[in-house]
Design a protein around this motif. Structure first.
Motif, PDB file in Angstrom:
ATOM      1  N   ASN A   1      88.787  89.141  56.179  1.00  0.00           N
ATOM      2  CA  ASN A   1      89.203  90.118  57.188  1.00  0.00           C
ATOM      3  C   ASN A   1      90.685  90.432  56.980  1.00  0.00           C
ATOM      4  O   ASN A   1      91.554  89.582  57.198  1.00  0.00           O
ATOM      5  CB  ASN A   1      88.975  89.552  58.597  1.00  0.00           C
ATOM      6  N   LYS A   2      90.999  91.652  56.533  1.00  0.00           N
ATOM      7  CA  LYS A   2      92.372  92.003  56.174  1.00  0.00           C
ATOM      8  C   LYS A   2      93.312  91.954  57.367  1.00  0.00           C
ATOM      9  O   LYS A   2      94.477  91.573  57.257  1.00  0.00           O
ATOM     10  CB  LYS A   2      92.399  93.385  55.519  1.00  0.00           C
ATOM     11  N   GLN A   3      92.807  92.323  58.527  1.00  0.00           N
ATOM     12  CA  GLN A   3      93.671  92.297  59.714  1.00  0.00           C
ATOM     13  C   GLN A   3      94.097  90.868  60.035  1.00  0.00           C
ATOM     14  O   GLN A   3      95.271  90.600  60.307  1.00  0.00           O
ATOM     15  CB  GLN A   3      92.942  92.934  60.910  1.00  0.00           C
ATOM     16  N   VAL A   4      93.134  89.953  59.973  1.00  0.00           N
ATOM     17  CA  VAL A   4      93.456  88.547  60.249  1.00  0.00           C
ATOM     18  C   VAL A   4      94.397  88.003  59.195  1.00  0.00           C
ATOM     19  O   VAL A   4      95.362  87.292  59.491  1.00  0.00           O
ATOM     20  CB  VAL A   4      92.165  87.707  60.326  1.00  0.00           C
TER      21      VAL A   4
ATOM     22  N   GLN B   1      96.608  89.586  57.464  1.00  0.00           N
ATOM     23  CA  GLN B   1      97.956  90.109  57.647  1.00  0.00           C
ATOM     24  C   GLN B   1      98.650  89.442  58.840  1.00  0.00           C
ATOM     25  O   GLN B   1      99.838  89.163  58.805  1.00  0.00           O
ATOM     26  CB  GLN B   1      97.899  91.621  57.861  1.00  0.00           C
ATOM     27  N   GLN B   2      97.886  89.195  59.884  1.00  0.00           N
ATOM     28  CA  GLN B   2      98.485  88.638  61.098  1.00  0.00           C
ATOM     29  C   GLN B   2      98.719  87.140  60.973  1.00  0.00           C
ATOM     30  O   GLN B   2      99.740  86.620  61.434  1.00  0.00           O
ATOM     31  CB  GLN B   2      97.566  88.924  62.281  1.00  0.00           C
ATOM     32  N   THR B   3      97.772  86.441  60.361  1.00  0.00           N
ATOM     33  CA  THR B   3      97.877  84.996  60.153  1.00  0.00           C
ATOM     34  C   THR B   3      97.656  84.727  58.669  1.00  0.00           C
ATOM     35  O   THR B   3      96.507  84.601  58.232  1.00  0.00           O
ATOM     36  CB  THR B   3      96.832  84.224  60.991  1.00  0.00           C
ATOM     37  N   PRO B   4      98.711  84.681  57.866  1.00  0.00           N
ATOM     38  CA  PRO B   4      98.555  84.534  56.422  1.00  0.00           C
ATOM     39  C   PRO B   4      97.651  83.361  56.043  1.00  0.00           C
ATOM     40  O   PRO B   4      97.609  82.339  56.744  1.00  0.00           O
ATOM     41  CB  PRO B   4      99.993  84.321  55.942  1.00  0.00           C
TER      42      PRO B   4
END
Length: 317
Positions: A164-167, A169-172
C-alpha cells in the motif's frame, strides 16, 4: 572456519550489507533506487573496517541489501565483490551470497557457484521477490539443495508484494512493515513445515525476531481450529523453531532478549548491527549498551560471550 588460526574472540556482526556500484547503477537504470521507500546508503570497505576497529567488531558477515536486482549478472557480480572483500581482508569478513530469484533454476546454479567456487559462508534470502514468498511450494527444490549443503541462510525483509503506497509513504517500511514482512515469511515457512522438512538448514531471522515471539503462540493456539477446517496440515513447531537463529540488530534490549527466550534458547541469539544503514556512532553506542546490560543483568550475564561471538562461531564453523 571463521579464522585460519582458530575461532574469533571478538564481536561478530551477522547483519551488515554490501552495496556495490554495479548494484546501485542497475537500480538507477531501472528507476528503482527508491523501491524500498528510502535511499540506499553508501558502502565503503575502509570505512566499514574503521568502524569495526573502533567498535571492537572482529568479523562482519556481508549480505546484499534490498531491493533485489532484476539481473542475475548483477547478483553474480555482487557475490564476487563480497568474495574479493573477504579474500583481501582475511579474518575480518564472511559473506552470504544473494540468489537471482524468482528463477529457481538460476538460483540453484548460483548456490553451487557461490558455495563451491566463491567459498561463500552461507546464502541470503529475501522474504519475498515479486510476491514469491519463502515457504512457497515452488521453492522446495531450492530448499532441498540448501538442505543437502547444510547451508546457513540469512533472511532479510524486502518490500512486501503487494504494498500500500499510502501506508509506505506515511510509515516507511523500515519503521514497521519490515517486521511484519519478516514474520509473514517465517510463519509461511513454518505453516508448510519447510524448516522441519529441511532441518539441516540454519536460518538467521533479522531484527530481534520481528513479531515471532507474539506470532508463534497465536499460531500454535489456532492450529487445531485451522486443522479442523482443513486449512493447514500437521505442523511440527518444535522442529521448525529449532532451525531458527535471531540477530539482535535494531531495537535490542534486555526485555527483547527475554521475549525471544520464550521461543528459543540462548545459543540461538546473535549480535547484528545493520551497517551501513545506521550511523556508525549510533552503532558503537548501541553495542556498548548491549555489552553493559549483558554484563549487569544477572539472568542474561551468562550469555554475554555467547551472544557477542560464540554462537556465531559455532554456526559458521
Amino acid at each position: 572456519m571463521i579464522a585460519a588460526n582458530g575461532f574469533a574472540q571478538g564481536v561478530i556482526d551477522v547483519h551488515s550489507h554490501i552495496i556495490t556500484p554495479e548494484f546501485v547503477s542497475s537500480l538507477e537504470n531501472e528507476g528503482r533506487l527508491m523501491d524500498e521507500g528510502f535511499p540506499l546508503p553508501k558502502y565503503d570497505v575502509e570505512n566499514h573496517l574503521k568502524w569495526m576497529d573502533e567498535a571492537g567488531v572482529e568479523i562482519s558477515v556481508l549480505t546484499l541489501a534490498a531491493p533485489q536486482p532484476s539481473s542475475a549478472e548483477v547478483v553474480r557480480k555482487t557475490n564476487e565483490a563480497a568474495a574479493r572483500i573477504k579474500k583481501e581482508h582475511p579474518g575480518r569478513y564472511l559473506f552470504c551470497a544473494a540468489l537471482p530469484l524468482p528463477d529457481v533454476s538460476k538460483a540453484i546454479e548460483e548456490v553451487k557457484y557461490a558455495l563451491d567456487v566463491l567459498k561463500a559462508d552461507g546464502i541470503k534470502l529475501a522474504t519475498n521477490i515479486g510476491g514469491q514468498y519463502l515457504g512457497a511450494p515452488e521453492l522446495d527444490t531450492l530448499f532441498s539443495v540448501l538442505n543437502e549443503r547444510k547451508a546457513v541462510v540469512i533472511l532479510h525483509p524486502h518490500r512486501p508484494e503487494p504494498v500500500n503506497k499510502q501506508v509506505m509513504q506515511q510509515t516507511p517500511l523500515a519503521m514497521q512493515e519490515y517486521l511484519s514482512e519478516t514474520t509473514r515469511a517465517v510463519s509461511n515457512m513454518i505453516s508448510r513445515n519447510v524448516l522441519a522438512r529441511y532441518n539441516n538448514i540454519k536460518v538467521i531471522v533479522p531484527h530481534c525476531g520481528a513479531y515471532l515471539p507474539l506470532a508463534i503462540p497465536r499460531m500454535k493456539s489456532l492450529t487445531p481450529v485451522m486443522q479442523a477446517n482443513k486449512m493447514v496440515g500437521e505442523i511440527d513447531y518444535e522442529a521448525n523453531l529449532r532451525t531458527l537463529y535471531y540477530d539482535l540488530a535494531g531495537a535490542h534490549s534486555p526485555e527483547v532478549i527475554r521475549m525471544l527466550l520464550t521461543i528459543t534458547t540462548p545459543d540461538h541469539l546473535l549480535y547484528g548491527s545493520d551497517y551501513p544503514y545506521v550511523a556508525p556512532q549510533v552503532l558503537t553506542q548501541s553495542l556498548a549498551r548491549m555489552k553493559d546490560y549483558l554484563s549487569k543483568e544477572p539472568d542474561l550475564a551468562p550469555f554475554r560471550e555467547m551472544i557477542l561471538y560464540q554462537n556465531t562461531n559455532q554456526l559458521f564453523k
